[in-house]
Design an enzyme around this catalytic site. Structure first.
Site, PDB file in Angstrom:
ATOM      1  N   LYS A  54       1.076  -0.764  -0.125  1.00 23.98           N
ATOM      2  CA  LYS A  54       0.191  -0.079  -0.082  1.00 23.98           C
ATOM      3  C   LYS A  54       0.724   1.393  -0.284  1.00 23.98           C
ATOM      4  CE  LYS A  54      -3.308  -2.420   2.633  1.00 23.98           C
ATOM      5  NZ  LYS A  54      -4.258  -2.678   3.968  1.00 23.98           N
ATOM      6  N   GLN A  98      -4.192  -1.608  10.079  1.00 21.99           N
ATOM      7  CA  GLN A  98      -4.006  -2.873   9.786  1.00 21.99           C
ATOM      8  C   GLN A  98      -4.241  -3.959  10.490  1.00 21.99           C
ATOM      9  OE1 GLN A  98      -3.549  -3.079   6.539  1.00 21.99           O
ATOM     10  NE2 GLN A  98      -3.776  -5.687   6.605  1.00 21.99           N
ATOM     11  N   ASP A 121     -10.304   3.407   5.632  1.00 17.23           N
ATOM     12  CA  ASP A 121     -10.984   1.334   5.494  1.00 17.23           C
ATOM     13  C   ASP A 121     -12.520   1.571   4.968  1.00 17.23           C
ATOM     14  OD1 ASP A 121      -9.626  -0.600   5.414  1.00 17.23           O
ATOM     15  OD2 ASP A 121      -8.170  -0.182   7.798  1.00 17.23           O
TER      16      ASP A 121
HETATM   17  N1  GUN Z   1      -6.841  -6.912   6.586  1.00 16.21           N
HETATM   18  C1  GUN Z   1      -7.251  -7.094   5.877  1.00 16.21           C
HETATM   19  N2  GUN Z   1      -7.956  -6.500   5.235  1.00 16.21           N
HETATM   20  C2  GUN Z   1      -7.880  -5.137   6.049  1.00 16.21           C
HETATM   21  C3  GUN Z   1      -8.454  -3.987   4.716  1.00 16.21           C
HETATM   22  O1  GUN Z   1      -8.933  -3.593   4.108  1.00 16.21           O
HETATM   23  N3  GUN Z   1      -7.995  -3.058   6.559  1.00 16.21           N
HETATM   24  C4  GUN Z   1      -7.319  -3.119   7.328  1.00 16.21           C
HETATM   25  N4  GUN Z   1      -7.008  -1.557   8.071  1.00 16.21           N
HETATM   26  N5  GUN Z   1      -6.577  -4.086   7.419  1.00 16.21           N
HETATM   27  C5  GUN Z   1      -7.334  -5.184   6.500  1.00 16.21           C
END
Ligand code: GUN
Length: 299
Positions: A54, A98, A121
């Site tokens: 990312k 995350q 998110d």
């Molecule tokens: N863990 C797995 N998918 C995601 C996501 O889309 N966002 C976040 N913050 N954590 C994740």
């Protein structure tokens, strides 16, 4: 591999990135550098990889980003304190914690502590509620948002379709159902949400026009569960042991791709399907957060 029925997530993500880049350029002309802050807690290897990907994409699109890594034993209050600082920092437009978090930290408390305006998110209850109500204007979680975009941009008919979603998690299954059941363009589908307690999942899958597999079971969707011509979207990322692989494991999806591809009308490869779209939607949400926060300031 056959290619004629593949949904190329990498190519579609590039289309979205091109649109995002031009919005980044407009923001920069107005003196605003869009920015996204990541928080990782502990050393979960998959989370390291995802956040790294990312960050690299953000840099490529001209979005400023930075990652704070907190130790595994950080108390929840420490994480909440950091979120308060980031929420109050006007130079930060998006905040992403995350998941998964260590078990001593309550994810719901954490996601609820991100300012809804910076919640790229889409996990804050306000944004989740807006999505459920079909209100628009909130942030849509990136993976289901990316699947929706893949379906739309691949010309899959969603209106009136029988959609089976496998998995009822808060990150994919539940918001996916909320997106596709709305009375709205590119939605209006009939949703069946299957989960670990569902009886005879194959029965539901066999009548589906669209199967979205997000339950985290390697190779679960087999050819005899798919109606010929159906669209199959594989959200799964599962580790399976493979002594022949350099790392001793391989990553595979929830769909038995080799068997299902010849039956499916359209199918996502994995990797190269949903994954790139998750990142594309995150970048798009971040730019929208920056635009909205800039508009707020101008008013
Ligand atoms: N863990 C797995 N998918 C995601 C996501 O889309 N966002 C976040 N913050 N954590 C994740």
């Amino acid at each position: 591999m056959l290619t004629d029925n593949l949904i190329d997530g990498r190519a579609i993500a590039q289309e979205v990135h091109a649109e995002t880049e031009s919005r980044v350029a407009s923001l920069k002309l107005a003196g605003v550098e869009p920015s996204l802050m990541f928080i990782r807690v502990g050393e979960d290897p998959a989370s390291k990889v995802y956040v790294g990907m990312k960050e690299r994409t953000a840099a490529r699109l001209g979005i400023r980003s930075d990652t704070t890594v907190l130790p595994e034993n950080t108390p929840e209050t420490g994480l909440l304190e950091l979120l308060r600082k980031l929420n109050a920092d006007a130079s930060v437009h998006g905040v992403l914690v995350q998941a998964p978090l260590p078990v001593h930290i309550d994810e719901t408390n954490v996601f609820s502590a991100v300012s809804p305006a910076k919640d790229v998110d889409g996990f804050h209850p306000l944004n989740a509620g807006k999505l459920m109500l079909g209100e628009g204007g909130g942030f849509v979680p990136c993976t289901p948002g990316g699947v929706h975009e893949l379906l739309i941009r691949s010309g899959v008919t969603i209106e009136g379709a029988d959609v089976v979603i496998l998995g009822r998690g808060n990150i994919v299954g539940k918001p996916m159902a909320a997106i596709l059941c709305q009375k709205a363009k590119y939605a209006n589908a009939t949703i069946t949400l299957c989960h670990s307690r569902s009886r005879d999942v194959a029965k539901y899958c066999r009548r589906a026009d669209i199967i979205i597999a997000a339950m985290g079971v390697a190779g679960f969707v087999k050819a005899n569960m798919v109606k010929p011509g159906a669209t199959v979207i594989d959200v799964g990322v599962n580790r399976v042991d493979d002594p022949a692989a350099e790392k001793g494991y391989r990553l595979v999806g929830d769909v038995d791709f080799a068997a299902v591809q010849p039956v499916a009308g359209k199918i996502t490869p994995n990797p190269g399907g949903v994954g790139p779209m998750t990142i594309a939607m995150l970048m798009r949400n971040t730019v929208r957060a920056a635009e909205q926060q800039t508009d707020e300031c101008a008013r």
